[in-house]
Design an enzyme around this catalytic site. Structure first.
Site, PDB file in Angstrom:
ATOM      1  N   GLU A  74      23.357 -25.447  23.753  1.00 60.14           N
ATOM      2  CA  GLU A  74      21.942 -25.587  23.394  1.00 60.14           C
ATOM      3  C   GLU A  74      21.527 -24.622  22.285  1.00 60.14           C
ATOM      4  O   GLU A  74      20.760 -24.984  21.397  1.00 60.14           O
ATOM      5  CB  GLU A  74      21.053 -25.394  24.626  1.00 60.14           C
ATOM      6  CG  GLU A  74      21.073 -26.561  25.608  1.00 60.14           C
ATOM      7  CD  GLU A  74      22.266 -26.543  26.555  1.00 60.14           C
ATOM      8  OE1 GLU A  74      23.074 -25.587  26.497  1.00 60.14           O
ATOM      9  OE2 GLU A  74      22.401 -27.479  27.358  1.00 60.14           O
ATOM     10  N   HIS A 143      16.959 -28.240  37.357  1.00 59.85           N
ATOM     11  CA  HIS A 143      16.774 -29.508  36.657  1.00 59.85           C
ATOM     12  C   HIS A 143      15.402 -30.125  36.933  1.00 59.85           C
ATOM     13  O   HIS A 143      15.223 -31.329  36.771  1.00 59.85           O
ATOM     14  CB  HIS A 143      17.858 -30.523  37.059  1.00 59.85           C
ATOM     15  CG  HIS A 143      19.243 -30.164  36.588  1.00 59.85           C
ATOM     16  ND1 HIS A 143      19.955 -29.132  37.132  1.00 59.85           N
ATOM     17  CD2 HIS A 143      20.032 -30.699  35.627  1.00 59.85           C
ATOM     18  CE1 HIS A 143      21.135 -29.050  36.529  1.00 59.85           C
ATOM     19  NE2 HIS A 143      21.203 -29.985  35.604  1.00 59.85           N
TER      20      HIS A 143
END
Lengths: 337, 352
Positions: A74, A143
């Site tokens: 990321e 998540h």
């Protein structure tokens, strides 16, 4: 770089019923077709079609150059998107789950957000970051987070969070056309939610404009994302007893405080419903701005509906306990109306 | 074509001139910082001039570079004007960043300079991104990410090089191994002797060169550039060099001794290049002295320019945040403009 001026013509008002997921995908497709500087990148956005299937089919249509699978890194690809935006292309990044912003925060906060300002305006930053938020899938704490308050709080970034299919398409397209870094926060529980969506390929939703989704006289509910739909259902169920106005804030930074304050001047009551943690965030900002603009119109204490400063637990009964819902909105309305 | 090509005599003289300009700039910046004229932090490039100049000698003017904390040398190597650089160090409106960046953030994207950077390891991802734009548009350019030896230990550096390698992007990562990551020696931060050894992990070329030798740096970067332009992907060039000054000005340097510094100064990149040009009959000692005096004069003029440049106006603090300024910021800008006009602040909100 191609020109990004919007052609002036009357929009075709024709709509089609589609899900939020389809609306975002249609917005992405239209922008890929419209501007060859635009390309998508992220983990599994290509052949896989996106882990939540938003980009499905676009790789087949546009190929490897325009729909790029990145390594799982990321910081690397968020930084690359930042460097690419500063040098003449228009990347649209998918950050698979907003929780993963933690991995990329250096590039987001110190590079993407600050370059234009630090450089005295000598860098354009036309980067869009699409990411998913929210609990409800039993996906547990890493998540399921809702982080839009961080991004909206951080100077140099714009943040939008659609609550309807039409807004999802229109805001996605506006974000891609913007020369500023814009985060589009998609609540994963509304991907299947259907709505009427304008099919005109020039339809966009201006960043910084809220939408009055339902008019009412007694209470204003300012909601975001999943809670827009739940608030609308709650408002319908109370019709006849309480007249509830529901506003989709849509754009968190900039915030359309005018539309919200105007509603509060009419109703005198405000409920803010947003899935982010309650303390120091989106709720606080909306409340503060309303009291700056419409304090003397308030007839009752403002109510906040959000996640009670916990992480999102895995077990369904625990998850249901902490996630804000339409029932919470109903109780808040009953407290003040 | 390169702005100054070390294969030509004029190019070599230009490289020497730039190295002298960097040294004069940073010596002056150090003095002016000590005098209290320059605010903030200042990190000087003295001793490392061969790396920036050697790298940019191998680049075309429209190639991109992303820089480090120690960016003054990169700016001058890339052709930025010392006047506007110095004005930026002074925080003046005429600086490259209108006084919003300072020493650690000098940038001029149109000139291919993607910014000095206050975060160790943040430049390589930006260079990978510039290389992505180049590749995407099929332009005839490359992007260089400068990084220090300390940045090789940063995770985002690895991610950036891996991404560039995976996508065969036209990027070059120039590791300036100046022997210290802030105050810690390189051998205490890495387990390899040559930091270019990490290239093996990406299956790209990794080369270690003498960073005190401007020609060696230029040759390595030129080779990396040809490879990158041929679509063969990135390379790592490690230049072993030495930072004569502390990590920042004012650093008392308890971590090293004078004997070590003197040993490196014996191999000074400017002196050794000068000697070589004199040996080749391309320069005389007098011409060198003249060149150095010119560089010093250029920097004195830059200081004078910076000292006399305008301070930014308070309302400028609200400019440059976004392409489209939101009302949240615009209301402060309006208030500042009103104050500057001698008017009164607007009062917002409804009144009882």
């Amino acid at each position: 770089m191609t020109a990004h001026a919007e052609p002036e013509r009357e929009l075709d008002l024709e709509t089609e019923t589609m899900t939020v997921r389809e609306a975002i995908r249609q917005g992405l497709r239209e922008e890929l077709e419209r501007d060859e500087d635009v390309y998508l990148m992220g983990e599994d956005v290509g052949r896989f079609g996106g882990v939540l299937e938003v980009t499905g089919g676009l790789w087949e249509e546009f190929g490897d150059e325009r729909v790029r699978d990145t390594p799982i890194s990321e910081a690397g690809f968020m930084g690359a998107a930042t460097g690419a935006a500063a040098t003449g292309t228009r990347p649209v990044v998918e950050l698979m789950f907003s929780d993963f912003a933690g991995v990329a925060m250096e590039q987001i906060m110190n590079q993407m957000a600050k370059m234009r300002y630090m450089f005295g305006g000598k860098a354009e930053m036309p980067v869009t970051v699409r990411t998913t938020e929210g609990g409800g899938m039993g996906a547990a704490s890493q998540h399921s987070g809702t982080i839009h308050s961080w991004i909206a709080h951080f100077p140099g970034l714009k943040a939008v969070a659609p609550g309807t299919a039409a807004s999802a398409k229109g805001l996605t397209k506006a974000a891609i056309r913007s020369n500023d870094p814009v985060f589009v926060f998609e609540n994963k529980m509304i991907y299947e939610q259907e709505g009427e969506v304008p099919v005109d390929d020039e339809f966009t939703v201006p960043i910084g404009e809220a939408a009055v989704e339902r008019e009412g006289e007694d209470v204003t509910v300012v909601a975001t994302q999943r809670l827009v739909g739940e608030s609308l259902q709650t408002a319908e169920s109370l019709a006849g007893d309480v007249s509830v106005e529901v506003i989709d804030a849509r754009s968190l930074y900039p915030l359309d405080v005018e539309t919200i304050a105007e509603s509060v001047r009419k109703t005198g009551r405000l409920i803010v419903a947003d899935e982010s943690p309650l303390s120091y965030g989106t709720h606080a900002e909306i409340v503060a701005r309303v009291q700056e603009e419409a304090f003397f119109s308030l007839d009752a204490p403002i109510q906040r509906i959000g996640t009670p400063d916990t992480h999102i637990p895995f077990s369904p009964p625990l998850e249901q306990e902490v996630l804000p819902s339409g029932d919470d909105v109903r109780e808040a309305i009953e407290r003040v109306a | 074509m390169a702005e100054y090509d070390l294969e030509t005599e004029t190019g070599r003289r230009e490289a020497l001139r730039r190295m002298l300009t960097i040294r004069a700039f940073d010596e002056e910046a150090g003095d002016r910082f000590a005098d209290g004229e320059i605010p903030g932090f200042v990190h000087l490039y003295i001793g490392e001039e061969a790396v920036g100049v050697g790298t940019c000698a191998a680049l075309d003017p429209d190639d991109y570079i992303a820089s480090t904390h120690r960016g003054h040398g990169h700016c001058i190597s890339k052709g930025l004007d010392p006047k506007y650089m110095m004005a930026e160090l002074y925080g003046k409106a005429e600086g490259y960043c209108n006084g919003k960046g300072g020493s650690m953030h000098i940038a001029d994207v149109d000139a291919g300079m993607l910014g000095a950077n206050g975060i160790v390891g943040a430049g390589p991802p930006l260079a990978t991104g510039a290389a992505l734009s180049i590749d995407y548009d099929d332009r005839d350019q490359v992007a260089v990410g400068f990084l220090g030896d300390g940045a090789v230990a940063q995770g985002q550096t690895h991610e950036a090089i891996n991404l560039a390698a995976t996508w065969d992007l036209p990027a070059i990562f120039v590791v300036e191994n100046n022997q210290y990551g802030e105050g810690t020696p390189v051998e205490n931060q890495h387990n390899v002797d040559n930091l270019s050894d990490t290239a093996q992990a990406y299956d790209i070329p990794g080369l270690t060169v003498d960073g005190m030798d401007v020609t060696a740096v230029a040759e390595a970067v030129a080779e990396a550039r040809s490879r990158a332009r041929a679509g063969e992907g990135p390379a790592i060039v490690e230049a072993k060099t030495y930072r004569y000054r502390g990590h920042y000005e004012g650093d008392e340097e308890p971590y090293r001794d004078d004997e070590e510094i003197e040993r490196w100064k014996d191999r000074d990149p400017i002196d050794s290049f000068k000697e070589r040009l004199i040996e080749r009959g391309e320069l005389t000692a007098d011409e060198f002295d003249e060149m150095r005096a010119d560089a010093e004069e250029t920097i004195e003029e830059a200081v004078e320019y910076a000292q006399n440049a305008d301070q930014p106006q308070p309302a400028d603090a609200y400019e440059d945040m976004f392409a489209e300024t939101p009302p949240e910021i615009e209301r402060f800008a309006e208030a500042a403009r009103t104050r500057a006009d001698g008017g009164r602040d607007r009062q917002g909100g409804e009144q009882p």
